[in-house]
Every structure is written in structure tokens, then in C-alpha cells.
Write a protein that holds these residues in place. Structure first.
Motif, mmCIF file in Angstrom:
data_model
loop_
_atom_site.group_PDB
_atom_site.id
_atom_site.type_symbol
_atom_site.label_atom_id
_atom_site.label_comp_id
_atom_site.label_asym_id
_atom_site.label_seq_id
_atom_site.Cartn_x
_atom_site.Cartn_y
_atom_site.Cartn_z
ATOM 1 N N LYS A 44 0.810 -1.218 0.000
ATOM 2 C CA LYS A 44 0.000 0.000 0.000
ATOM 3 C C LYS A 44 0.847 1.273 0.000
ATOM 4 N N GLN A 45 2.166 1.121 0.182
ATOM 5 C CA GLN A 45 3.062 2.266 0.033
ATOM 6 C C GLN A 45 3.266 2.628 -1.435
ATOM 7 N N ILE A 46 2.935 1.692 -2.319
ATOM 8 C CA ILE A 46 3.129 1.916 -3.750
ATOM 9 C C ILE A 46 1.993 2.777 -4.282
ATOM 10 N N ASN A 47 2.343 3.832 -4.973
ATOM 11 C CA ASN A 47 1.332 4.702 -5.579
ATOM 12 C C ASN A 47 0.715 3.982 -6.775
ATOM 13 N N LEU A 48 -0.574 3.750 -6.714
ATOM 14 C CA LEU A 48 -1.252 2.983 -7.757
ATOM 15 C C LEU A 48 -1.165 3.678 -9.112
ATOM 16 N N ASP A 49 -1.225 5.000 -9.119
ATOM 17 C CA ASP A 49 -1.106 5.737 -10.384
ATOM 18 C C ASP A 49 0.274 5.531 -11.005
ATOM 19 N N THR A 50 1.295 5.484 -10.150
ATOM 20 C CA THR A 50 2.656 5.251 -10.643
ATOM 21 C C THR A 50 2.765 3.864 -11.267
ATOM 22 N N VAL A 51 2.164 2.881 -10.611
ATOM 23 C CA VAL A 51 2.171 1.517 -11.144
ATOM 24 C C VAL A 51 1.535 1.487 -12.529
ATOM 25 N N LEU A 52 0.389 2.115 -12.663
ATOM 26 C CA LEU A 52 -0.365 2.060 -13.911
ATOM 27 C C LEU A 52 0.298 2.858 -15.029
ATOM 28 N N GLU A 53 0.957 3.955 -14.662
ATOM 29 C CA GLU A 53 1.534 4.833 -15.677
ATOM 30 C C GLU A 53 2.979 4.484 -16.031
ATOM 31 N N GLU A 54 3.733 3.948 -15.061
ATOM 32 C CA GLU A 54 5.172 3.800 -15.267
ATOM 33 C C GLU A 54 5.676 2.359 -15.233
ATOM 34 N N TRP A 55 4.973 1.474 -14.563
ATOM 35 C CA TRP A 55 5.478 0.107 -14.433
ATOM 36 C C TRP A 55 5.183 -0.711 -15.685
ATOM 37 N N PRO A 56 6.171 -1.469 -16.187
ATOM 38 C CA PRO A 56 5.879 -2.421 -17.264
ATOM 39 C C PRO A 56 5.045 -3.571 -16.714
ATOM 40 N N LEU A 57 4.350 -4.269 -17.592
ATOM 41 C CA LEU A 57 3.488 -5.370 -17.157
ATOM 42 C C LEU A 57 4.263 -6.444 -16.403
ATOM 43 N N ARG A 58 5.505 -6.687 -16.811
ATOM 44 C CA ARG A 58 6.294 -7.738 -16.153
ATOM 45 C C ARG A 58 6.501 -7.408 -14.670
ATOM 46 N N LYS A 59 6.677 -6.139 -14.352
ATOM 47 C CA LYS A 59 6.883 -5.729 -12.962
ATOM 48 C C LYS A 59 5.586 -5.860 -12.160
ATOM 49 N N ILE A 60 4.466 -5.491 -12.786
ATOM 50 C CA ILE A 60 3.166 -5.645 -12.125
ATOM 51 C C ILE A 60 2.874 -7.129 -11.899
ATOM 52 N N TYR A 61 3.235 -7.938 -12.889
ATOM 53 C CA TYR A 61 3.028 -9.384 -12.774
ATOM 54 C C TYR A 61 3.815 -9.952 -11.593
ATOM 55 N N ILE A 62 5.066 -9.558 -11.455
ATOM 56 C CA ILE A 62 5.902 -10.078 -10.366
ATOM 57 C C ILE A 62 5.294 -9.727 -9.014
ATOM 58 N N LEU A 63 4.868 -8.478 -8.858
ATOM 59 C CA LEU A 63 4.252 -8.052 -7.597
ATOM 60 C C LEU A 63 2.992 -8.865 -7.314
ATOM 61 N N THR A 64 2.139 -8.979 -8.326
ATOM 62 C CA THR A 64 0.857 -9.665 -8.152
ATOM 63 C C THR A 64 1.042 -11.156 -7.897
ATOM 64 N N LYS A 65 1.900 -11.795 -8.694
ATOM 65 C CA LYS A 65 2.122 -13.235 -8.540
ATOM 66 C C LYS A 65 2.775 -13.541 -7.195
ATOM 67 N N SER A 66 3.700 -12.691 -6.776
ATOM 68 C CA SER A 66 4.376 -12.906 -5.495
ATOM 69 C C SER A 66 3.383 -12.835 -4.341
ATOM 70 N N PHE A 67 2.528 -11.818 -4.369
ATOM 71 C CA PHE A 67 1.546 -11.684 -3.292
ATOM 72 C C PHE A 67 0.537 -12.830 -3.329
ATOM 73 N N ALA A 68 0.088 -13.191 -4.527
ATOM 74 C CA ALA A 68 -0.902 -14.266 -4.654
ATOM 75 C C ALA A 68 -0.350 -15.598 -4.151
ATOM 76 N N LEU A 69 0.872 -15.914 -4.548
ATOM 77 C CA LEU A 69 1.492 -17.165 -4.096
ATOM 78 C C LEU A 69 1.636 -17.193 -2.579
ATOM 79 N N LEU A 70 2.098 -16.075 -2.028
ATOM 80 C CA LEU A 70 2.312 -16.028 -0.583
ATOM 81 C C LEU A 70 0.991 -16.095 0.174
#
Length: 284
Positions: free
Chosen positions: A186-212
Motif C-alpha cells: 500500500k506504500q506503492i502509488n497505484l497511479d505510478t504503477v499504472l503509468e510507469e510500471w511495465p506489465l512484467r513488474k506488475i506481474y511479479i508483484l501480483t504473482k508474489s503476493f498471490a502465491l504467498l
């Protein structure tokens, strides 16, 4: 260095040259000298399986954890889903050598693994290749042994901490609870994720949290609880977590509606974070 497609979530090819570099950097490198210049994966598996039958120190076992993962990854990534046989046997035998659940050992093995995967991928400026590679093997580690599960938890926690940019160094690579992970995210700015992060980086964050989340809250963790570990339940603020990921999911669907990787990411969020545990498909 080849420029990456920011809309691709392809797992980077793990090369023999990377493997050889790590072997030379590992402690007691003379133990692995037989693998120098060897590119026959079946032969590598046979020789390392022979070593696993010896009496080994904790340092040697920790190195074998890293080696077994790298051997699994060696070669073109297109056939990763079909890697069974000796590669998986080596992985299982290494992580079942001894179920060492002492926090200091888990921390050492996790730290060692991260260090050497970063070394192998030192040319990757974004420092996400090693995460994608490890994410391919972590599902096997989670079921290999309790040690493999705790190391996996430590790796996934480290990925989330690094991506969140919290700035606070991890003192020990030991999983604590899902709430801690949510505080990072929740420290991550969601707008920054959507505007600046490549999909691979979003995938890593999402997959890591989902697996854990799925492995910790819905997995069979009796042995870990008996060993003194805690935090295997969903937090009270799960609604806030789902709201954050639901917003992310909707924005990705809107922005990447014609992109296969984007559609797969939406599916990952739907089935592994937003839906009930009885319907999750964490291996996706």
C-alpha cells in the motif's frame, strides 16, 4: 543487451554461462568442479544427485538449493512447463536433504539464493529477470518440503519489499504475516504503477503476493506452526487488499484490453486474489 518488450512477461533464458559464473562464486567451489564446462543437463543432474547422497554441511546444502534451481532453469524457456524427470528429482532431493526450519538457516539460504541469482543476472538493469526466473521454480519449492516452503516465503517477501521501494533493508529473510506484505504494497502509488510500471513488474508483484497469500493462508502449514512460525491467516483488512487489487485489475483490463499478457494478468488477479480460496488457481 537486448531491449525488453515492456508488455511481455516472458521468463528470461537462464544460460550456461550464468550457471558457471555462480558455481565459481559459491562456497566450496571445488565440490562442484565436475560441472565446469558441462552443458549436458542430464549429466549434471546425475552428478549432483550423487553429491546429495553424501554427508554435507549446512553451507553445502544451502548452495545445492541454489544449484538445483539453476539446473532446473537451464536451457530455453519455451519448455519450462514440461521439465520433469531428473530436474525435478534433483530439486526435491536437495530441498528434502534435511528439513531445517531454524530461522537463521532459512535466512542464510534465502539470502544466498538472492545474492547468486542477482549475480547471474547482473546485466539486467531493471533487476527483475531473477525474480521471474525464481517465480517459475517457487511452486515446486513450495511443495518440495517445509524448508522449501519457508525459503519460498522469504523470496516472495523479498520481491515485494524490493518492488515496493520501502527503503527499509530486510534484517532477516523470514516470513511474518500477510499484513506486513500489505503494508509494503500500500506504500506503492497505484497511479505510478499504472503509468510507469511495465506489465512484467506488475506481474511479479501480483504473482508474489498471490502465491504467498494462498500458500500461507490456505496451505497445510501444521509443521511450520509446530516449528514456531506464525502468520498463517488472512488479515482483518482483507477488504482493503482486495479493493487495491480490484482497482489495479480494472485499470489493467482497460489499458491492455488487446494485450494477451494483460489479459493473463487480469485473470491472475481474479482467480488468485479476488475470488474465494476454494476457487483459486495459484499455480497459474
Amino acid at each position: 543487451m537486448t531491449e525488453k518488450n515492456v508488455d511481455s512477461i516472458e521468463v528470461p533464458h537462464f544460460k550456461y554461462e550464468q550457471f558457471q559464473e555462480v558455481l565459481r562464486a559459491l562456497p566450496v567451489d571445488d565440490l562442484w568442479s565436475f560441472a565446469e564446462n558441462e552443458e549436458d543437463v542430464d549429466k549434471l543432474c546425475e552428478d549432483f544427485l550423487t553429491i546429495v547422497r553424501r554427508k554435507l554441511s549446512l553451507e553445502e546444502v544451502s548452495s545445492l538449493y541454489t544449484i538445483s534451481i539453476m539446473v532446473y532453469l537451464l536451457g530455453p524457456t519455451r519448455d519450462l512447463a514440461n521439465r520433469y524427470g531428473q530436474r525435478v528429482q534433483l530439486l526435491g532431493n536437495c530441498f528434502n536433504y534435511s528439513d531445517t526450519l531454524k530461522p537463521t538457516m532459512i535466512d542464510y539460504a534465502t539470502r544466498n539464493m538472492l545474492q547468486h541469482f542477482k549475480l547471474a543476472n547482473k546485466q539486467d538493469e531493471a533487476q527483475t529477470d531473477y525474480m521471474l526466473q525464481l517465480l517459475q521454480v517457487i511452486p515446486h519449492m513450495l511443495v518440495a518440503s517445509e524448508t522449501g516452503k519457508m525459503i519460498s516465503f522469504g523470496l516472495l517477501r523479498a520481491f515485494i519489499a524490493e518492488l515496493s521501494g520501502s527503503g527499509q533493508p530486510i534484517i532477516m529473510h523470514i516470513y511474518r504475516n500477510i499484513t506486513e506484505l500489505w503494508y509494503m504494497i500500500k506504500q506503492i502509488n497505484l497511479d505510478t504503477v499504472l503509468e510507469e510500471w511495465p506489465l512484467r513488474k506488475i506481474y511479479i508483484l501480483t504473482k508474489s503476493f498471490a502465491l504467498l497469500m494462498n500458500s500461507a493462508a490456505f496451505g497445510a502449514n501444521t509443521a511450520l506452526k509446530q516449528a514456531g512460525y506464525r502468520g498463517f491467516e488472512l488479515p482483518a483488512n482483507m477488504a482493503d487488499i482486495k479493493k487495491w487489487f480490484d482497482t489495479l485489475r480494472n485499470k489493467i483490463e482497460e489499458k491492455h484490453k488487446d494485450n494477451k499478457a494483460g489479459k493473463n494478468l487480469v485473470r491472475l488477479i481474479d482467480f488468485n486474489i479476488l475470488m474465494p480460496e476454494t476457487e483459486n488457481e495459484v499455480g497459474t
